[in-house]
Design an enzyme around this catalytic site. Structure first.
Site, PDB file in Angstrom:
ATOM      1  N   TYR A  93      17.358  29.334   7.866  1.00 19.58           N
ATOM      2  CA  TYR A  93      16.259  30.127   8.428  1.00 19.58           C
ATOM      3  C   TYR A  93      16.309  30.153   9.946  1.00 19.58           C
ATOM      4  O   TYR A  93      16.566  29.125  10.580  1.00 19.58           O
ATOM      5  CB  TYR A  93      14.914  29.511   8.022  1.00 19.58           C
ATOM      6  CG  TYR A  93      14.551  29.696   6.578  1.00 19.58           C
ATOM      7  CD1 TYR A  93      14.477  30.966   6.006  1.00 19.58           C
ATOM      8  CD2 TYR A  93      14.257  28.592   5.788  1.00 19.58           C
ATOM      9  CE1 TYR A  93      14.124  31.132   4.676  1.00 19.58           C
ATOM     10  CE2 TYR A  93      13.895  28.746   4.458  1.00 19.58           C
ATOM     11  CZ  TYR A  93      13.830  30.020   3.903  1.00 19.58           C
ATOM     12  OH  TYR A  93      13.477  30.168   2.602  1.00 19.58           O
ATOM     13  N   LYS A 124       0.840  -1.210   0.000  1.00 13.45           N
ATOM     14  CA  LYS A 124       0.000   0.000   0.000  1.00 13.45           C
ATOM     15  C   LYS A 124       0.869   1.251   0.000  1.00 13.45           C
ATOM     16  O   LYS A 124       2.083   1.177   0.245  1.00 13.45           O
ATOM     17  CB  LYS A 124      -0.890  -0.024   1.248  1.00 13.45           C
ATOM     18  CG  LYS A 124      -0.095  -0.082   2.548  1.00 13.45           C
ATOM     19  CD  LYS A 124      -0.979  -0.425   3.737  1.00 13.45           C
ATOM     20  CE  LYS A 124      -0.147  -0.497   5.002  1.00 13.45           C
ATOM     21  NZ  LYS A 124      -0.937  -0.926   6.155  1.00 13.45           N
TER      22      LYS A 124
HETATM   23  C1  LIG Z   1      -0.276  -1.770   6.904  1.00 11.41           C
HETATM   24  C2  LIG Z   1      -0.888  -3.043   7.323  1.00 11.41           C
HETATM   25  C3  LIG Z   1      -0.093  -4.170   7.575  1.00 11.41           C
HETATM   26  C4  LIG Z   1       1.420  -4.123   7.592  1.00 11.41           C
HETATM   27  O1  LIG Z   1       1.821  -3.421   8.750  1.00 11.41           O
HETATM   28  P1  LIG Z   1       3.367  -3.226   9.079  1.00 11.41           P
HETATM   29  O2  LIG Z   1       3.369  -2.688  10.454  1.00 11.41           O
HETATM   30  O3  LIG Z   1       3.901  -2.251   8.084  1.00 11.41           O
HETATM   31  O4  LIG Z   1       3.997  -4.567   8.944  1.00 11.41           O
HETATM   32  C5  LIG Z   1      -0.731  -5.369   7.828  1.00 11.41           C
HETATM   33  N1  LIG Z   1      -2.081  -5.442   7.862  1.00 11.41           N
HETATM   34  C6  LIG Z   1      -2.868  -4.375   7.642  1.00 11.41           C
HETATM   35  C7  LIG Z   1      -4.338  -4.528   7.695  1.00 11.41           C
HETATM   36  C8  LIG Z   1      -2.299  -3.134   7.372  1.00 11.41           C
HETATM   37  O5  LIG Z   1      -3.089  -2.075   7.174  1.00 11.41           O
END
Ligand SMILES: *Cc1c(COP(=O)(O)O)cnc(C)c1O
Length: 390
Positions: free
Chosen positions: A259, A36
């Site tokens: 800055y 994702k």
């Molecule tokens: C993002 C996510 C994961 C992976 O989580 P990590 O902490 O990056 O390993 C797994 N399951 C779901 C439903 C997620 O949204």
């Protein structure tokens, strides 16, 4: 390396694949890599293509658009969409053969009606309070679930990186919700990266859902158990942020930098300008806190990070305009590996992303997913180095 690149992200696909293999080995079941947010900012298509070598069970995305992008790139495995879809998304979800993860009776009924109950998974909220049907409220859904049974069911841990027992409580709730379903779905899944790292025995579920560990971020749970605790898993760095020195100047004692003049040179200092800033995702919080590698030396970020430029104190280091600087991750490789070998590549100094994020009060997840604006991605694959550890 393209001489004209001002600043870029280097993504080490070999390290990515080795991290995925480590997750699978610990879990003892297939992995469903979470790709994702554009593969946590590294490029979902490149990441999924590389991880395909591990024959994953499928891939996890957040949105329908992300799934459609992967389908268009020819990724053909099952693809789960974890963020609740809206009714308006149903047609695109179905057309791209994506598997939505659903958690409301109305949405389940709408999906089943529109698709003839094409594959979907039931999200069970066991304490995250974000998405899914609550574990103790399965009863009112039983009729819908009997008419439209899910292909799978899952839950998500809220504190798997902590040494508390909330995961045990969540698993108890998951089990009781599964018992309350009219039928137990054939596919079940729960663990994210931190939960996989903690596994003491093979996962009890169909597959695991690693995310951030794949991309170089381990949760490094301090050993809590007794002597039988399994060794802590190390995630190899995958992402590096490199830039070239664009200008050099010497400033006098008492002069301030950037800055707000938040850094004052105590003695004459040589300041390097690197053309990368928070407009590239190199966060403002790294100002006066971060470090960079210049010719293998660690040097401090001085003054505020600006939108387009960051300043380093390189006093005493023989560097020149055009030199490659590493702001996060591993120093750029000097010798390309071309032959298959079991000899690890020359160790390269690292600006550890987890440590850098912590020092700046940031989450490593945010730093990773933020590195996407204006920065070209360069993919390297040192898969020629075969990790031959058992
Ligand atoms: C993002 C996510 C994961 C992976 O989580 P990590 O902490 O990056 O390993 C797994 N399951 C779901 C439903 C997620 O949204």
């Amino acid at each position: 390396m393209n001489e004209r690149l001002r600043a870029w992200i280097e993504v080490d696909l070999g390290a990515l694949v080795r991290n995925g293999a480590a997750m699978g080995a610990r879990a003892g079941v297939p992995i469903l890599p979470m790709v994702k947010a554009d593969g946590y900012g590294l490029g979902a298509v490149a990441v999924a293509r590389a991880l395909d070598r591990l024959s994953p069970w499928g891939y996890g995305v957040a949105t329908v658009e992300e799934g459609v992008e992967l389908r268009a790139a020819g990724i053909d495995r099952p693809m789960l969409v974890f963020t609740p879809i809206l009714e308006a998304d149903i047609a695109d979800t179905r057309d791209a053969r994506l598997t939505p993860v659903l958690g409301s009776g109305a949405m389940i009924a709408a999906w089943a009606a529109a698709t003839g109950n094409a594959d979907w998974h039931l999200a069970i909220d066991t304490g995250m309070a974000r998405s899914g049907v609550q574990w103790d409220e399965i009863g009112p859904l039983r009729d819908v679930l009997r008419a439209a049974p899910p292909a799978g069911a899952c839950t998500h841990f809220h504190s798997a990186d902590r040494d508390d027992d909330t995961d045990t409580q969540q698993l108890r709730r998951f089990a009781s919700a599964l018992d309350a379903l009219p039928a137990r779905p054939p596919i079940l899944h729960a663990e994210n990266s931190a939960a996989i790292e903690r596994l003491e025995r093979p996962s009890a579920w169909t597959f695991v859902r690693p995310g951030v560990f794949l991309y170089g971020v381990a949760s490094r749970v301090a050993p809590a158990g007794g002597p039988r605790q399994r060794p802590v898993l190390v995630s190899e760095p995958v992402v590096s942020l490199h830039a070239r020195i664009a200008e050099l100047r010497t400033i006098g004692a008492g002069e301030t930098v950037s800055y707000g003049g938040t850094h004052t040179a105590r003695a004459p200092a040589r300041i390097a300008t690197v053309p990368v800033g928070y407009g590239d995702g190199y966060r403002r919080a790294f100002g006066n806190v971060g470090a960079a590698l210049v010719r293998r030396h660690r040097v401090p970020v001085v003054g505020m990070v600006t939108m387009d430029m960051t300043l380093l104190d390189v006093t005493g280091i023989a560097c020149e305009i055009g030199d490659i600087v590493t702001l996060l991750g591993r120093a750029a490789a000097t010798v390309p590996v071309t032959e298959p070998t079991t000899v690890p590549p020359e160790p390269r100094p690292v600006v550890d992303l987890v440590g850098a994020a912590r020092d700046a009060g940031l989450s490593p997840y945010e730093v990773l997913t933020g590195l996407r604006v204006r920065l070209p991605r360069v993919y390297v694959d040192d898969a020629h180095w075969v990790d031959s550890r058992p």
